[in-house]
Design a protein around this motif. Structure first.
Motif, PDB file in Angstrom:
ATOM      1  N   LEU A  12       0.820  -1.213   0.000  1.00 35.89           N
ATOM      2  CA  LEU A  12       0.000   0.000   0.000  1.00 35.89           C
ATOM      3  C   LEU A  12       0.852   1.259   0.000  1.00 35.89           C
ATOM      4  O   LEU A  12       0.498   2.257  -0.634  1.00 35.89           O
ATOM      5  N   ARG A  13       1.989   1.216   0.671  1.00 34.16           N
ATOM      6  CA  ARG A  13       2.892   2.374   0.688  1.00 34.16           C
ATOM      7  C   ARG A  13       3.504   2.599  -0.693  1.00 34.16           C
ATOM      8  O   ARG A  13       3.529   3.717  -1.206  1.00 34.16           O
ATOM      9  N   VAL A  14       3.965   1.526  -1.326  1.00 33.10           N
ATOM     10  CA  VAL A  14       4.610   1.630  -2.636  1.00 33.10           C
ATOM     11  C   VAL A  14       3.610   2.040  -3.716  1.00 33.10           C
ATOM     12  O   VAL A  14       3.915   2.867  -4.574  1.00 33.10           O
ATOM     13  N   GLU A  15       2.440   1.457  -3.677  1.00 33.39           N
ATOM     14  CA  GLU A  15       1.448   1.737  -4.711  1.00 33.39           C
ATOM     15  C   GLU A  15       0.792   3.105  -4.543  1.00 33.39           C
ATOM     16  O   GLU A  15       0.276   3.658  -5.506  1.00 33.39           O
ATOM     17  N   GLY A  16       0.800   3.637  -3.327  1.00 32.18           N
ATOM     18  CA  GLY A  16       0.256   4.981  -3.111  1.00 32.18           C
ATOM     19  C   GLY A  16      -1.242   5.048  -3.310  1.00 32.18           C
ATOM     20  O   GLY A  16      -1.934   4.055  -3.218  1.00 32.18           O
ATOM     21  N   GLY A  17      -1.731   6.233  -3.589  1.00 31.18           N
ATOM     22  CA  GLY A  17      -3.176   6.450  -3.754  1.00 31.18           C
ATOM     23  C   GLY A  17      -3.596   6.383  -5.203  1.00 31.18           C
ATOM     24  O   GLY A  17      -3.464   5.364  -5.866  1.00 31.18           O
ATOM     25  N   ASP A  18      -4.069   7.494  -5.730  1.00 35.08           N
ATOM     26  CA  ASP A  18      -4.593   7.600  -7.085  1.00 35.08           C
ATOM     27  C   ASP A  18      -3.443   7.874  -8.050  1.00 35.08           C
ATOM     28  O   ASP A  18      -2.697   8.834  -7.889  1.00 35.08           O
ATOM     29  N   ALA A  19      -3.292   7.006  -9.063  1.00 32.22           N
ATOM     30  CA  ALA A  19      -2.237   7.200 -10.062  1.00 32.22           C
ATOM     31  C   ALA A  19      -2.789   6.923 -11.454  1.00 32.22           C
ATOM     32  O   ALA A  19      -3.531   5.967 -11.655  1.00 32.22           O
ATOM     33  N   ASP A  20      -2.427   7.773 -12.384  1.00 32.99           N
ATOM     34  CA  ASP A  20      -2.866   7.603 -13.767  1.00 32.99           C
ATOM     35  C   ASP A  20      -1.661   7.830 -14.673  1.00 32.99           C
ATOM     36  O   ASP A  20      -1.492   8.898 -15.241  1.00 32.99           O
ATOM     37  N   LEU A  21      -0.818   6.812 -14.768  1.00 32.54           N
ATOM     38  CA  LEU A  21       0.408   6.909 -15.549  1.00 32.54           C
ATOM     39  C   LEU A  21       0.126   6.598 -17.014  1.00 32.54           C
ATOM     40  O   LEU A  21      -0.547   5.607 -17.327  1.00 32.54           O
ATOM     41  N   GLU A  22       0.658   7.395 -17.883  1.00 35.26           N
ATOM     42  CA  GLU A  22       0.384   7.301 -19.322  1.00 35.26           C
ATOM     43  C   GLU A  22       0.633   5.918 -19.901  1.00 35.26           C
ATOM     44  O   GLU A  22      -0.139   5.420 -20.707  1.00 35.26           O
ATOM     45  N   HIS A  23       1.708   5.265 -19.496  1.00 35.98           N
ATOM     46  CA  HIS A  23       2.079   3.994 -20.115  1.00 35.98           C
ATOM     47  C   HIS A  23       1.713   2.776 -19.276  1.00 35.98           C
ATOM     48  O   HIS A  23       2.176   1.678 -19.568  1.00 35.98           O
ATOM     49  N   TYR A  30      -5.792   2.837  -8.069  1.00 38.49           N
ATOM     50  CA  TYR A  30      -6.038   3.354  -6.729  1.00 38.49           C
ATOM     51  C   TYR A  30      -5.398   2.354  -5.765  1.00 38.49           C
ATOM     52  O   TYR A  30      -5.851   1.215  -5.686  1.00 38.49           O
ATOM     53  N   PHE A  31      -4.330   2.779  -5.109  1.00 37.08           N
ATOM     54  CA  PHE A  31      -3.570   1.892  -4.214  1.00 37.08           C
ATOM     55  C   PHE A  31      -3.153   0.616  -4.937  1.00 37.08           C
ATOM     56  O   PHE A  31      -3.122  -0.451  -4.364  1.00 37.08           O
ATOM     57  N   GLY A  32      -2.841   0.761  -6.222  1.00 37.96           N
ATOM     58  CA  GLY A  32      -2.371  -0.365  -7.020  1.00 37.96           C
ATOM     59  C   GLY A  32      -3.472  -1.213  -7.634  1.00 37.96           C
ATOM     60  O   GLY A  32      -3.196  -2.086  -8.438  1.00 37.96           O
ATOM     61  N   VAL A  33      -4.726  -0.981  -7.284  1.00 37.04           N
ATOM     62  CA  VAL A  33      -5.844  -1.724  -7.890  1.00 37.04           C
ATOM     63  C   VAL A  33      -6.198  -1.001  -9.180  1.00 37.04           C
ATOM     64  O   VAL A  33      -6.641   0.143  -9.162  1.00 37.04           O
ATOM     65  N   SER A  34      -5.971  -1.680 -10.314  1.00 35.77           N
ATOM     66  CA  SER A  34      -6.122  -1.025 -11.619  1.00 35.77           C
ATOM     67  C   SER A  34      -7.542  -1.147 -12.163  1.00 35.77           C
ATOM     68  O   SER A  34      -8.350  -1.949 -11.685  1.00 35.77           O
ATOM     69  N   TRP A  48     -16.231   1.094  -5.848  1.00 36.62           N
ATOM     70  CA  TRP A  48     -15.205   1.706  -6.698  1.00 36.62           C
ATOM     71  C   TRP A  48     -15.318   3.212  -6.610  1.00 36.62           C
ATOM     72  O   TRP A  48     -16.416   3.718  -6.610  1.00 36.62           O
ATOM     73  N   PRO A  49     -14.242   3.956  -6.542  1.00 39.79           N
ATOM     74  CA  PRO A  49     -12.846   3.534  -6.499  1.00 39.79           C
ATOM     75  C   PRO A  49     -12.439   3.081  -5.096  1.00 39.79           C
ATOM     76  O   PRO A  49     -13.066   3.464  -4.105  1.00 39.79           O
TER      77      PRO A  49
END
Length: 163
Positions: A12-23, A30-34, A48-49
């Motif tokens: 959970l620490r590594v994956e963080g919160g909300d992420a929207d990486l281009e590639h 959200y916390f690594g759940v895609s 969800w989310p």
């Protein structure tokens, strides 16, 4: 703190919160759940989310489904394996274990099934060798992915730094 709790906290620490990486092939996370895992996540009754707490519940479901507790893994082996599972699927995680065990001299069929022979080979493997061979198997798998050039090197580097 148990191995399971330590792995979950690190994840959970590594994956963080909300992420929207281009590639990122999985889409917004959200916390690594895609987005790719959304149907499974919602199907298990989660809204969800994901929040940090619901993501933790989801990951614990995966942990239990894989019965990783019964393998009596060390933290560093469990962390590498489960992070790989989060970014791939149970079959690829099991194949990585099987490749690592084969490197250790265990005569296993690399079929992605976590059967009794694979479980026994994992339990019997030298921890240091298993850890190193598992990281190598994950690294080899990663370099075969189409998007490796875009984001894979950073992903793998991050996983290796986590030791």
């Amino acid at each position: 703190m148990s191995v399971t709790a330590r792995v979950m906290e690190t994840l959970l620490r590594v994956e963080g919160g909300d992420a929207d990486l281009e590639h990122d092939a999985g889409g917004r996370t959200y916390f690594g759940v895609s987005q790719l895992a959304r149907a499974e996540f919602v199907g298990l009754g989660y809204a969800w989310p994901p929040t940090r707490e619901t993501a933790l519940g989801f990951y614990l479901e995966w942990w239990r489904q894989l019965d990783l507790e019964s393998l009596d893994l060390t933290y560093r082996v469990a962390l590498q394996a489960f992070l790989f599972r989060v970014h791939t699927n149970p079959t690829e995680m099991t194949r990585a274990f099987q490749v690592a065990c084969c490197a250790a001299g265990e005569p296993l069929l690399v079929d992605g099934r976590m059967g009794p022979l694979t479980r026994e080979a994992i339990r019997n493997a030298d921890e240091g060798f298993l850890y190193t061979a598992l990281r190598a198997a994950i690294g080899m798998w990663s370099t075969t992915r189409p998007l490796w050039k875009r984001y894979g090197a950073a992903w793998l580097s991050n996983r290796l730094r986590m030791g």
